[in-house]
Design an enzyme around this catalytic site. Sequence first.
Site, PDB file in Angstrom:
ATOM      1  N   HIS A  54     -16.773  44.447  31.581  1.00  0.00           N
ATOM      2  CA  HIS A  54     -17.373  44.664  30.253  1.00  0.00           C
ATOM      3  C   HIS A  54     -17.948  46.079  30.165  1.00  0.00           C
ATOM      4  O   HIS A  54     -17.739  46.789  29.185  1.00  0.00           O
ATOM      5  CB  HIS A  54     -18.459  43.610  30.020  1.00  0.00           C
ATOM      6  N   HIS A  78     -25.864  49.777  30.346  1.00  0.00           N
ATOM      7  CA  HIS A  78     -26.645  49.185  29.253  1.00  0.00           C
ATOM      8  C   HIS A  78     -27.174  47.786  29.535  1.00  0.00           C
ATOM      9  O   HIS A  78     -28.063  47.322  28.835  1.00  0.00           O
ATOM     10  CB  HIS A  78     -25.872  49.240  27.923  1.00  0.00           C
ATOM     11  N   GLU A  82     -31.647  44.280  31.684  1.00  0.00           N
ATOM     12  CA  GLU A  82     -31.706  42.871  31.340  1.00  0.00           C
ATOM     13  C   GLU A  82     -31.138  41.959  32.428  1.00  0.00           C
ATOM     14  O   GLU A  82     -31.725  40.933  32.752  1.00  0.00           O
ATOM     15  CB  GLU A  82     -30.978  42.625  30.027  1.00  0.00           C
ATOM     16  N   ASP A  83     -30.012  42.344  32.987  1.00  0.00           N
ATOM     17  CA  ASP A  83     -29.328  41.415  33.892  1.00  0.00           C
ATOM     18  C   ASP A  83     -29.594  41.653  35.375  1.00  0.00           C
ATOM     19  O   ASP A  83     -29.301  40.791  36.205  1.00  0.00           O
ATOM     20  CB  ASP A  83     -27.804  41.458  33.654  1.00  0.00           C
ATOM     21  N   ASP A 147     -20.645  47.910  22.346  1.00  0.00           N
ATOM     22  CA  ASP A 147     -20.948  46.677  23.086  1.00  0.00           C
ATOM     23  C   ASP A 147     -20.466  45.480  22.265  1.00  0.00           C
ATOM     24  O   ASP A 147     -19.779  44.590  22.752  1.00  0.00           O
ATOM     25  CB  ASP A 147     -22.471  46.629  23.311  1.00  0.00           C
ATOM     26  N   ASP A 267      -2.059  49.943  -2.678  1.00  0.00           N
ATOM     27  CA  ASP A 267      -1.961  50.861  -1.539  1.00  0.00           C
ATOM     28  C   ASP A 267      -1.354  50.208  -0.303  1.00  0.00           C
ATOM     29  O   ASP A 267      -1.633  50.574   0.816  1.00  0.00           O
ATOM     30  CB  ASP A 267      -3.314  51.504  -1.224  1.00  0.00           C
TER      31      ASP A 267
END
Length: 735
Positions: A54, A78, A82-83, A147, A267
Site C-alpha cells: 500500500h 504515512h 498510527e500502525d 491514500d 462530447d
Amino acid sequence: MAEYKNPGIDDVLAEARTYIHSPESLALIEQAANYASEHHAGQFRRSGEPYVIHLINVAYILATLKVGPATIAAGFLHDVIEDCGISHDELAADFNTEIADLVEAVTKIGTLEYKGKDDPEYQAANHRKIFIAMARDVRVILIKLVDRLHNMRTLQYQPEKSQKRIAAETLDIYAPIAHRLGISAIKNELEDLSFYYLNREEYYRIAKLVETKKAERDEAVNSMIRDISAMLEENHIRFRIFGRSKHLYSIYRKMTTKHKRFDEILDLLAIRIVTQSELNCYETLGYIHAKYRPIPGRLKDYIAVPKTNMYQSLHTTIIGDGGKIFEVQIRTEEMDAIAERGVAAHWRYKEGTKYDAKAEQKEIEDKLGWFKNFALYSEDESENTSASEYMETLQRDVFEANVYVMTPKGRVIDLPNGATPIDFAYRIHTEVGHTAVGAIVNDAMVPLNTELHTGDVVQIKTLKGTGPSEDWLKIVKTNQARNKIRNFLLKKESEKRAEKIEEGEKILSDELRRRGFDPKEYMEKKKLENIYREFRVSNYTDLMYGIAVRSIHPTAVCEKLTNHKSRMNEDEALTRVLNREAPKRISKSGLIIPGIESMKMSIAHCCLPVYNEPIVGYITKTEGVKVHRADCPNIVRLKSRKIDVYWDDPDDERLYDSDLIVIAHDRNFLLTDIVTAVSQSRAPMETIHASVDHETLTTTVKMTIRIHNIEQLNTVIANVRKVESVHTVERSSNG
Ligand code: MN
C-alpha cells in the site's frame, strides 16, 4: 474494473529520478522506503498482501504527480505513527520535522475514519478535520487523496457495507477536492471507482453503452485526427493530437442531471490538440473553424478566463464529415499538465530552489481564489460553528460553485447557482456586503436580488451607515453571506435591547423622583435584587427591559422598592392590608390600562402581540381597545386614538396565538423537522399548512402556534431557523 499492477520500490525511485536528481533527495526517499518496509514488516492488508505494498503504491502515485522528495517520503511513512506506534518526535529524529509534521497531519485526519459512526455531526467533524488540515498545507491533502485512491483501487477486499460508505464519502468529499485542486486524473478515477461500488447496475449499463459502437466511434475519431493533422502540418504548427474518452461517471451524470439520452451527449467524440504556445492555440482554432462548421454557443475560451481551479483550454464543438459532432479541446503542454494534475503541476517540485511550505500555501491561496475563501472559513468558523454548519457552508459555497463572475479589474469570483450581487458583495469584503445599496452588472444598474450569470462583470455600490435588512436573508444563496447578515442583525437587536434597558432605567428613576425618592439610593443593585422575584425576572436587564416595554409597571416597582426600605406608618400599613384583602385580580384579557377598570380590551388579529413585547392600544368605536404590537404597520401610521396599555402580571397558564411564516427550500421531511423544532420549544401547534412552488422549489409553511411570551416565541423562531434548508422565519403581520 481495471487491473492494477503493483509497483516496487525501484519503480518509485525510477519515477522520482525523472525529475529529482540530487543524491540526498533520492537517498531520503530510499531511506523512507526501507524504514516503512522494516516497521510494517509482519503487517498485512485485507487482500493478504504485505502492508508495505500500500505504501509503495501511495509513494509511486505521488511521484507520478511530481511532488517533492519530502512528500514522497511522507507517502511511504504515512501510516507509521498510527500502525507502528512511532511518535512524531522519533520520526523527526530519524528524518526531519517537515516529514514528521506531514505524517502527523495525515494521521490526524485518518484516526476518525473507518469507525462507521452514523451520527452526521460525527461525520461532519471528521470532514472538517480534512479541510482544516488541507487549508494549512496542501501537501497533506495530496497524500490523503492518493491514500484514498489506492484504498479505492483495493476496495473489493472490504465488506460490502464499508464499500458503500467509503465510496459515498469519496464521491462527496474527496472527488470534489481533487476537482477543486484541478487534479482531474485522480478525480475521474475516484468518481468511476465510487460509481462502481455505489451503483453497480448503472455502472455496467453505461459501460455497455460505451462499448457498443465503440469501433465505429474510434474510426470516426481517427479519420478526423488524420484530417486535422494534415491541415495543421500544412500550416507548420507543432502539435500532439489524440482522441479521448469521457469517464463513465461523467456520462452517467450528464444523462441523469441533464436528462439526455446516451446518443444526445455531444462530447462523446472528443479530440484534444496540444500545441507549443498560446498563440498556436488560437491559430489552430482559426484553421478548424475555417474548415468545419462550429456549433454556435459552444465555443469556450478558458485561456482568457481560466476556471477557478486554474484549468485553461479552448473548447469548441464542430460538425465533421457525415454530420458527426466532435468536441475539440486545444491547449498548450503547460495547460495540459495543469488540466491533469492541477495544483500538483502548477507547483511541481523544482530542484535547487529551497522549498517553503508557507510561501507555497500563500501562493496557492492567491492563485486559487476559492482556496482563499476556503482557508478563511476553516480558520474563522472552526471554533464557533458546528461541524455540520461548516460542512454545509463548504458544500454550498465552495463545492457547488459554478457561476463565475468578475470584478471590474478581472478577478474571477466563483459563486453557487442563483447567487446575487449581495453574495458577491460579501465575497469581496464583509463591509462591502453590509453597506451594499446597489449593483452594476455589465454596465447596467440592477436590483440587489438579480441572479448573476457566468461572465457577468459586477460592481457594488456602497453607502456608509446603511446595513443589511432581514429581507436579504431571502435573497442570498451563500451561507457566508447569510451568516454575516444574521450576525449583523443579531448585533443590532442587542443594541436595540441596550437602548430599551436605558429607557427602563430612565422611566424608573423619573418615577422615583416624582414620588420624592432619590433614585441613586433606591436603584442600588442590592435593593433591586430583592424584588426580582416579585416581578418574575431574574436579573437587572430583564427588569429594566420589562419596564421599558411596559410589561412591568414602574409604579409597582417604586412601591416595592420604597416599602422595602422605609418603615411603614399607620396609613401605609392600613392601605397595604386593604390591598391585600382584595383578592389578586388577574384581568381577563391579560392587559390593563392604568386607572381604567372596565374597558373592553382584546388582542388585534393583524399582528397578534404576545406577552412581554412592546404594545400599544387603539381605541375602536365599537370594540373597545384593540392591542397591537408597537411596530404593527396598521398602528404605526395612525396619529390619534392611541393609548398606553400594559401587560398585566403574567398568568403562567395563559397562551397567546402567534402566526409564523417559514420559507424553505423544498426537501423530504421538511415539515417533520419544523414540527419537531417547534415542539422541542414546548409550544403547542394549532395549525400548519404548506405550499410548494414547483418552479423555484420553495416551500412556504404557515403555522399558528401557542406560546407564553415573547422570549419563548424568539426561541421557537431561532430553533426553526436552524432547520436545514430553511431560509427565513417570520411572524406574519397582515398589514
Ligand atoms: Mn494509508
